[in-house]
Design a protein around this motif. Structure first.
Motif, PDB file in Angstrom:
ATOM      1  N   SER A 174       0.834  -1.215   0.000  1.00  9.57           N
ATOM      2  CA  SER A 174       0.000   0.000   0.000  1.00  9.57           C
ATOM      3  C   SER A 174       0.865   1.262   0.000  1.00  9.57           C
ATOM      4  N   LEU A 175       1.988   1.207   0.713  1.00 11.98           N
ATOM      5  CA  LEU A 175       2.860   2.387   0.751  1.00 11.98           C
ATOM      6  C   LEU A 175       3.414   2.691  -0.631  1.00 11.98           C
ATOM      7  N   VAL A 176       3.893   1.642  -1.324  1.00 15.44           N
ATOM      8  CA  VAL A 176       4.440   1.855  -2.669  1.00 15.44           C
ATOM      9  C   VAL A 176       3.350   2.352  -3.609  1.00 15.44           C
ATOM     10  N   SER A 177       2.167   1.730  -3.518  1.00 20.73           N
ATOM     11  CA  SER A 177       1.084   2.131  -4.416  1.00 20.73           C
ATOM     12  C   SER A 177       0.700   3.592  -4.245  1.00 20.73           C
ATOM     13  N   SER A 178       0.743   4.064  -3.013  1.00 20.21           N
ATOM     14  CA  SER A 178       0.321   5.449  -2.808  1.00 20.21           C
ATOM     15  C   SER A 178       1.439   6.438  -3.125  1.00 20.21           C
ATOM     16  N   MET A 179       2.688   6.011  -2.929  1.00 17.93           N
ATOM     17  CA  MET A 179       3.785   6.971  -3.106  1.00 17.93           C
ATOM     18  C   MET A 179       4.351   6.988  -4.516  1.00 17.93           C
ATOM     19  N   ASN A 180       4.224   5.869  -5.228  1.00 20.96           N
ATOM     20  CA  ASN A 180       4.792   5.828  -6.568  1.00 20.96           C
ATOM     21  C   ASN A 180       3.954   6.700  -7.508  1.00 20.96           C
ATOM     22  N   GLN A 181       4.652   7.586  -8.271  1.00 20.91           N
ATOM     23  CA  GLN A 181       3.979   8.564  -9.125  1.00 20.91           C
ATOM     24  C   GLN A 181       3.084   7.896 -10.170  1.00 20.91           C
ATOM     25  N   SER A 182       3.600   6.826 -10.830  1.00 20.10           N
ATOM     26  CA  SER A 182       2.828   6.258 -11.933  1.00 20.10           C
ATOM     27  C   SER A 182       1.699   5.339 -11.463  1.00 20.10           C
ATOM     28  N   ILE A 183       1.707   4.922 -10.173  1.00 18.82           N
ATOM     29  CA  ILE A 183       0.579   4.127  -9.677  1.00 18.82           C
ATOM     30  C   ILE A 183      -0.418   5.047  -8.972  1.00 18.82           C
ATOM     31  N   SER A 184       0.088   5.769  -7.992  1.00 18.68           N
ATOM     32  CA  SER A 184      -0.659   6.703  -7.138  1.00 18.68           C
ATOM     33  C   SER A 184      -2.111   6.288  -6.821  1.00 18.68           C
ATOM     34  N   VAL A 185      -2.189   5.137  -6.085  1.00 23.67           N
ATOM     35  CA  VAL A 185      -3.468   4.692  -5.538  1.00 23.67           C
ATOM     36  C   VAL A 185      -3.439   5.015  -4.058  1.00 23.67           C
ATOM     37  N   SER A 186      -4.437   5.735  -3.564  1.00 23.43           N
ATOM     38  CA  SER A 186      -4.390   6.159  -2.166  1.00 23.43           C
ATOM     39  C   SER A 186      -4.507   4.941  -1.235  1.00 23.43           C
ATOM     40  N   LEU A 187      -4.028   5.122   0.001  1.00 24.89           N
ATOM     41  CA  LEU A 187      -4.090   4.036   0.989  1.00 24.89           C
ATOM     42  C   LEU A 187      -5.513   3.524   1.144  1.00 24.89           C
ATOM     43  N   SER A 188      -6.467   4.457   1.214  1.00 28.69           N
ATOM     44  CA  SER A 188      -7.840   4.015   1.475  1.00 28.69           C
ATOM     45  C   SER A 188      -8.400   3.213   0.310  1.00 28.69           C
ATOM     46  N   SER A 189      -8.108   3.620  -0.954  1.00 30.49           N
ATOM     47  CA  SER A 189      -8.664   2.805  -2.045  1.00 30.49           C
ATOM     48  C   SER A 189      -7.908   1.478  -2.185  1.00 30.49           C
ATOM     49  N   PHE A 190      -6.604   1.449  -1.786  1.00 27.79           N
ATOM     50  CA  PHE A 190      -5.866   0.179  -1.778  1.00 27.79           C
ATOM     51  C   PHE A 190      -6.549  -0.817  -0.833  1.00 27.79           C
ATOM     52  N   TYR A 191      -6.763  -0.371   0.415  1.00 29.20           N
ATOM     53  CA  TYR A 191      -7.349  -1.294   1.409  1.00 29.20           C
ATOM     54  C   TYR A 191      -8.824  -1.571   1.131  1.00 29.20           C
ATOM     55  N   ASN A 192      -9.470  -0.608   0.476  1.00 27.78           N
ATOM     56  CA  ASN A 192     -10.857  -0.830   0.097  1.00 27.78           C
ATOM     57  C   ASN A 192     -10.968  -1.995  -0.881  1.00 27.78           C
ATOM     58  N   ASP A 193     -10.134  -1.961  -1.921  1.00 30.74           N
ATOM     59  CA  ASP A 193     -10.143  -3.044  -2.910  1.00 30.74           C
ATOM     60  C   ASP A 193      -9.699  -4.357  -2.273  1.00 30.74           C
ATOM     61  N   LEU A 194      -8.645  -4.256  -1.430  1.00 27.90           N
ATOM     62  CA  LEU A 194      -8.135  -5.464  -0.767  1.00 27.90           C
ATOM     63  C   LEU A 194      -9.241  -6.152   0.038  1.00 27.90           C
ATOM     64  N   SER A 195      -9.997  -5.342   0.793  1.00 28.32           N
ATOM     65  CA  SER A 195     -11.002  -5.956   1.663  1.00 28.32           C
ATOM     66  C   SER A 195     -12.158  -6.537   0.865  1.00 28.32           C
ATOM     67  N   GLN A 196     -12.330  -6.038  -0.393  1.00 28.10           N
ATOM     68  CA  GLN A 196     -13.390  -6.635  -1.211  1.00 28.10           C
ATOM     69  C   GLN A 196     -12.954  -7.947  -1.839  1.00 28.10           C
ATOM     70  N   VAL A 197     -11.660  -8.053  -2.147  1.00 27.82           N
ATOM     71  CA  VAL A 197     -11.171  -9.233  -2.861  1.00 27.82           C
ATOM     72  C   VAL A 197     -10.741 -10.346  -1.901  1.00 27.82           C
ATOM     73  N   VAL A 198      -9.964  -9.969  -0.902  1.00 32.15           N
ATOM     74  CA  VAL A 198      -9.405 -10.991  -0.003  1.00 32.15           C
ATOM     75  C   VAL A 198     -10.465 -11.429   1.007  1.00 32.15           C
ATOM     76  N   THR A 199     -10.765 -12.732   0.988  1.00 35.45           N
ATOM     77  CA  THR A 199     -11.759 -13.238   1.941  1.00 35.45           C
ATOM     78  C   THR A 199     -11.055 -13.910   3.110  1.00 35.45           C
ATOM     79  N   PHE A 200     -11.841 -14.245   4.106  1.00 38.63           N
ATOM     80  CA  PHE A 200     -11.289 -14.928   5.268  1.00 38.63           C
ATOM     81  C   PHE A 200     -10.657 -16.253   4.859  1.00 38.63           C
ATOM     82  N   SER A 201     -11.298 -16.940   3.891  1.00 41.25           N
ATOM     83  CA  SER A 201     -10.748 -18.255   3.525  1.00 41.25           C
ATOM     84  C   SER A 201      -9.428 -18.134   2.769  1.00 41.25           C
TER      85      SER A 201
END
Ligand SMILES: Nc1ncnc2c1ncn2[C@@H]1O[C@H](COP(=O)(O)OP(=O)(O)OP(=O)(O)O)[C@@H](O)[C@H]1O
Ligand SMILES: [Mg+2]
Lengths: 255, 236
Positions: free
Chosen positions: A162-189
């Motif tokens: 998440s740190l790289v995604s938010s800080m890298n210029q060409s990716i620039s995905v904010s922390l909140s949208s990174f974890y938002n997507d993560l929590s939708q995709v990654v399940t408990f199983s």
């Protein structure tokens, strides 16, 4: 031919030791203090390095996939991709490799030197079962340490990604949208799948390294040979088990 | 019968096709000191390890106190202990923990009484001051005495010594023979001592056996052995 025979004998000896260890679990109460000591020792050996490894795999993974994704304008999917790869595959395998290298090798070195210097034989003459006295606390400590290490590496790996995604210029995905997507995709199983893998890795690493250590015989040179043998055997069994377990987990619908 | 502590009946053992112990039969009498003399590599350690059950004989029988047992370390209340050529102390434990390990692992007594028992034995052997040291901090002679302490705490009926004086200087050798003689005077412990030091064997033994080429050549009291002028004696 001799190598194949040696491998088959080695597997047989490990399975036998596993059986003896499982049978001795009922004596766990009397080896509590040794178990706690092993737990701390294993934690000390792995936790700092594990953080470094997890942080860097998360970061590199985000960097490589993030730039690819942003070429197609799909960088908002990065949280899920990094999150999933880390918890189902990278964290369990890297944790196991680390465990085999830092903990398994030292278990083998210790037990091999005890065999070579007749300490194991001395225990036997005192009617003290080496499996109960030496293997059981290491086996159980490994069984607890590795899954915990995997959860810890999951979290740090995600953080790195998440740190790289938010800080890298060409990716620039904010922390909140990174974890938002993560929590939708990654399940408990998905997380459970990684932990299930690590339980099997822990059994393989602890039993392989104890078995090779206990069976060392000859002079002090044998100690070094045993350590090499144990690390190689652990690595191979981790990689083979990883494939088999992944197939199995897909089959039963956990992955 | 009842005065025999260990009886060997035609015991043989080979390694990799090489016969090391060749159909040995002998009796070790209760509460005496028996020395087994022999050159290096004649199978003295192998013989002793068969007595404690670390090696199984290929053929023949070993009777402990009249009974054949799977594991010889203890037959009923009858206990055996083995002092290794290398002392074989557990290097990760302190001297005190090495001595109490048998009691600890078998849950004998309370912790305090285990410790006081151990300290008493260490004191008798003159190494009480080293109780909290690690084995690696000790000299060879001290390690040997710790190994003896670790065996004595078991209160064994049979005590086996594998080369108790190897690598020891004359003063330490004398200490060990004093320990063995003191135990002999107690009269309740059978001691079997493997050695290649003839003078030491004379100083402790009730009987001496000479082992060569896997066989016992002669057994007798020290005077008999001295007067036998067996050529092996010169080569040991
Ligand atoms: N575990 C083993 N595997 C194979 N051969 C062995 C083993 N133990 C002993 N031997 C062989 O048995 C023979 C006798 O060995 P042993 O250790 O009993 O000699 P020893 O009389 O005690 O000698 P030393 O006085 O040097 O201690 C040696 O040739 C040795 O190579
Ligand atoms: Mg020997």
């Amino acid at each position: 031919m001799n190598t194949i025979l040696a491998i088959i004998t080695g597997i047989g000896e490990s399975l036998n030791l596993l059986w003896l260890t499982i049978k001795s679990i009922k004596y766990f109460g009397s080896s509590m203090d040794k178990f706690i000591f092993q737990l701390f020792d294993m934690g000390n050996r792995t936790v700092p390095v594990a953080a470094l490894i997890a942080l860097s795999i998360g970061a590199v993974l985000a960097l490589q996939t993030g730039i690819q994704l942003s070429n197609y304008g799909m960088q908002d999917k990065i949280g899920g991709i990094v999150g999933l790869s880390v918890c189902t595959e990278l964290a369990p395998v890297m944790a196991a490799i680390l465990m085999a290298g830092r903990v398994g090798s030292s278990i083998t070195a210790e037990l091999a030197s005890m065999s070579v210097y007749e300490e194991i034989a001395a225990l036997k003459t005192m009617n003290i079962d080496p499996v109960r006295f030496l293997v059981l606390p290491r086996f159980l400590a490994c069984l607890i340490t590795l899954p915990v290490l995997v959860i810890y590496m999951d979290l740090i790996g995600w953080l790195g990604g998440s740190l790289v995604s938010s800080m890298n210029q060409s990716i620039s995905v904010s922390l909140s949208s990174f974890y938002n997507d993560l929590s939708q995709v990654v399940t408990f199983s998905d997380i459970a799948a990684g932990i299930i893998k690590s339980v099997f890795f822990a059994i393989a690493i602890s039993i392989t390294s104890c078995s090779i250590g206990l069976l060392a015989q000859g002079g002090p040179r044998e100690i070094g040979h045993s350590v090499t043998k144990s690390v190689v055997a652990s690595f191979i069994s981790i990689l083979l088990l990883d494939y088999v377990l992944t197939r199995f987990l897909i089959l039963v619908g956990i992955l | 019968m009842s005065d025999v502590s260990i009886k060997l009946k035609e015991v043989s053992k080979s390694f990799d096709g090489k016969l090391i112990i060749d159909t040995i039969s002998c009796d070790f009498i209760k509460n005496k000191v028996h020395a087994i003399l022999g050159k290096s590599g004649t199978g003295k350690s192998v013989l002793l390890k068969m007595l404690i059950g670390l090696f199984k004989p290929d053929s023949g029988k070993i009777l402990i106190n009249g009974k054949e047992a799977e594991h010889y370390k203890s037959v009923g209340d009858f206990k055996m202990s083995y002092i290794f050529q290398s002392s074989a102390l557990l290097n990760s434990l302190t001297v005190l923990d090495n001595v109490t390990i048998f009691l600890d692992e078998h849950n004998v007594d309370e912790k305090e009484s285990r410790v006081s028992k151990a300290l008493k034995i260490l004191n008798e052997l003159g190494i009480k001051d080293s109780a909290n040291k690690m084995p690696s901090e000790l000299s060879g002679g001290m390690r040997k005495r710790v190994a003896i302490a670790r065996s004595l705490i078991i209160e064994p009926d049979i005590l086996l010594y594998d080369e108790p004086t190897s690598d020891l200087d004359p003063i330490n050798t004398k200490t060990i023979s004093q320990i063995i003689n003191k135990l002999k005077a107690r009269g309740d412990i059978t001691q079997i001592v493997v050695t290649h030091d003839i003078g030491f064997a004379y100083s402790i033994s009730d009987t001496i056996s000479i082992l060569d080429n896997g066989q016992i050549l002669i057994t007798g009291d020290p005077d008999l052995i001295k007067s036998s002028k067996n050529p092996i004696l010169d080569s040991i």
